[in-house]
Design an enzyme around this catalytic site. Structure first.
Site, short mmCIF file in Angstrom:
data_model
loop_
_atom_site.label_atom_id
_atom_site.label_comp_id
_atom_site.label_asym_id
_atom_site.label_seq_id
_atom_site.Cartn_x
_atom_site.Cartn_y
_atom_site.Cartn_z
N TYR A 75 133.32 11.84 15.26
CA TYR A 75 132.89 11.20 16.51
C TYR A 75 134.10 10.92 17.40
O TYR A 75 134.04 11.07 18.62
CB TYR A 75 132.14 9.90 16.20
CG TYR A 75 131.60 9.22 17.43
CD1 TYR A 75 130.39 9.61 17.99
CD2 TYR A 75 132.33 8.20 18.06
CE1 TYR A 75 129.91 8.99 19.13
CE2 TYR A 75 131.85 7.59 19.20
CZ TYR A 75 130.63 7.98 19.73
OH TYR A 75 130.17 7.38 20.88
N THR A 116 132.78 4.44 35.52
CA THR A 116 132.67 5.78 34.95
C THR A 116 131.47 6.49 35.57
O THR A 116 130.34 6.00 35.48
CB THR A 116 132.52 5.72 33.42
OG1 THR A 116 133.70 5.12 32.87
CG2 THR A 116 132.36 7.11 32.83
N LYS A 141 136.21 6.67 37.81
CA LYS A 141 136.68 7.46 36.66
C LYS A 141 135.73 8.62 36.37
O LYS A 141 134.52 8.43 36.27
CB LYS A 141 136.79 6.57 35.42
CG LYS A 141 137.29 7.28 34.17
CD LYS A 141 137.41 6.30 33.01
CE LYS A 141 137.92 6.99 31.74
NZ LYS A 141 136.91 7.88 31.16
N HIS A 146 136.55 13.25 30.57
CA HIS A 146 136.01 12.39 29.51
C HIS A 146 136.50 12.83 28.13
O HIS A 146 135.77 12.75 27.14
CB HIS A 146 134.48 12.38 29.55
CG HIS A 146 133.87 11.06 29.14
ND1 HIS A 146 133.44 10.14 30.06
CD2 HIS A 146 133.61 10.52 27.92
CE1 HIS A 146 132.95 9.09 29.43
NE2 HIS A 146 133.05 9.28 28.12
N ARG A 205 134.39 15.24 26.03
CA ARG A 205 133.30 14.72 25.21
C ARG A 205 131.94 14.83 25.88
O ARG A 205 130.92 14.54 25.24
CB ARG A 205 133.56 13.25 24.87
CG ARG A 205 134.71 13.05 23.91
CD ARG A 205 135.00 11.58 23.66
NE ARG A 205 133.84 10.84 23.18
CZ ARG A 205 133.39 10.86 21.92
NH1 ARG A 205 133.99 11.63 21.02
NH2 ARG A 205 132.35 10.14 21.57
#
Length: 381
Positions: free
Chosen positions: A27, A159, A255, A279, A282
């Site tokens: 993860y 974000t 972001k 990111h 991801r």
């Protein structure tokens, strides 16, 4: 073995892999889909070569810089990373403590297992930032923003590159997906990693119980995730940035920017800068590497707002590459998280030490005595 036996971020990653259950390590370590983006981020950094100056008198040098009126020991901050509280007991607090020791900001994520007031106390007058995901219940998100301001966060990172939750098949295979569902595979995985099981989950069991997302409204969201009110809001637009600008009293960064036109729009609606980020590869596999997108964004807004670079940094020389291409500072993600996963606060501090030492070494070898002297002519993309 301890953190001092690790001599680069790769060593810390290997130590983290030994301690964490495989599903939890994946993860942290992997991206999404075919993991194309993970390799692309690194390849983009590695393709940038240096053209160093010599005989520049670099015996006296400093990695210190200033950002948003805050003095930093190096041009970096710790990125928001929500799994920290699962990797080490009260992991967010350990990251914040390491950041304070090294004189850089820590960014608390929305999906944190440590509360705003606890981070404020840990930082004790040192600068810290807060990252925001806008929830389906937008009013609750705005209330959280007000709480972050009251707690002393000086910079808000909105974000914007996660309109929906990304699909990560490897998490479903390992049983570490959200919502978490106990099964033979993940239970066996945890039992075969007793240092993590006892040191992290065991300590929670003996103190606060199952770790929860403490920023969630009402009853905090449990380890398995929050309810419908705190799902990602896929409907946010630039108007929401304008609304946040009116509400937030400190500096505002957007972001998840990879395009020059989006960077310009962020400044137009009131942001104080952007974080160029995919990111950490991801979310959207195959998204442009952040360092590749950086020059066009610098050309578009460098005179109008701050520019931070996120995703893919593993060496101090990568920080130099980002600054040479126009970034004001960088966000440190997985590199520090590997240290935390392996050795807690001491591991996070070791990661920061290694990156700062490597950065200072790169500075000297480039003929620079300060971050401000790392200029565009020092790299050949």
């Amino acid at each position: 073995m301890g953190p001092d036996t690790c001599h680069d971020i790769a060593d810390l990653r290997a130590a983290a892999r030994r301690r964490l259950p495989r599903g939890l390590f994946d993860y942290v370590d992997r991206g999404c889909d075919g993991d194309i983006g993970i390799a692309s981020n690194r390849a983009a950094f590695e393709a940038i070569t240096f053209a160093p100056r010599v005989l520049r008198g670099v015996a006296e040098r400093s990695t210190a810089t200033a950002l948003f009126g805050q003095n930093l020991t190096m041009p970096a901050a710790i990125a928001p990373m929500s799994p920290a509280g699962l990797l080490w007991h009260e992991g967010e607090g350990k990251l914040a403590a390491a950041a304070r020791i090294f004189g850089i900001p820590y960014t608390l994520p929305t999906e944190s297992m440590t509360g705003l007031d606890a981070i404020s106390a840990t930082m004790a007058g040192s600068p810290w930032w807060f990252q925001l995901y806008v929830w389906a219940d937008k009013a609750e998100s705005l209330r959280l923003v007000e709480k972050a301001a009251a707690a002393g966060a000086s910079v808000l990172l909105l974000t914007v590159d996660t309109a929906v939750a990304p699909y990560r098949a490897f998490n479903y295979r390992s049983g570490f997906a959200t919502p978490f569902k106990p099964g033979l595979r993940n239970i066996t995985d945890m039992l075969t990693h007793p240092r993590w099981l006892i040191g992290t989950m065991g300590r929670y069991a003996l103190t606060t119980g199952v770790p929860r997302m403490l920023n969630h409204p009402g009853t905090p969201g449990a380890l398995v995730g929050g309810g419908p009110r705190t799902r990602l809001n896929g409907g946010i637009t630039w108007q929401d940035v304008t609304e946040l600008r009116r509400l937030w009293p400190g500096k505002l960064l957007v972001k998840g920017i990879l395009r020059a036109d989006d960077a310009r729009r962020a400044i137009e609606v009131g942001a104080d800068g952007v974080v160029v980020s995919n990111h950490g590869a991801r979310n959207l596999d195959g998204a442009t590497p952040s360092i590749t997108a950086l020059p066009a964004i610098v050309a578009a807004i460098s005179q109008h707002g701050a520019i931070l670079l996120d995703s893919g940094i593993r060496h101090g020389a990568d920080i130099a590459r980002a600054l040479a291409l126009g970034a004001d500072a960088v966000l440190l993600g997985r590199a520090v998280l590997f240290g935390l996963s392996a050795y807690g606060e001491a591991g996070a501090a070791r990661a920061l030490h290694l990156l700062r030492h490597e950065f200072e070494t790169a500075m000297a070898l480039l003929g620079a005595t300060s971050p401000a002297e790392i200029t565009r002519d020092l790299v050949l993309p």
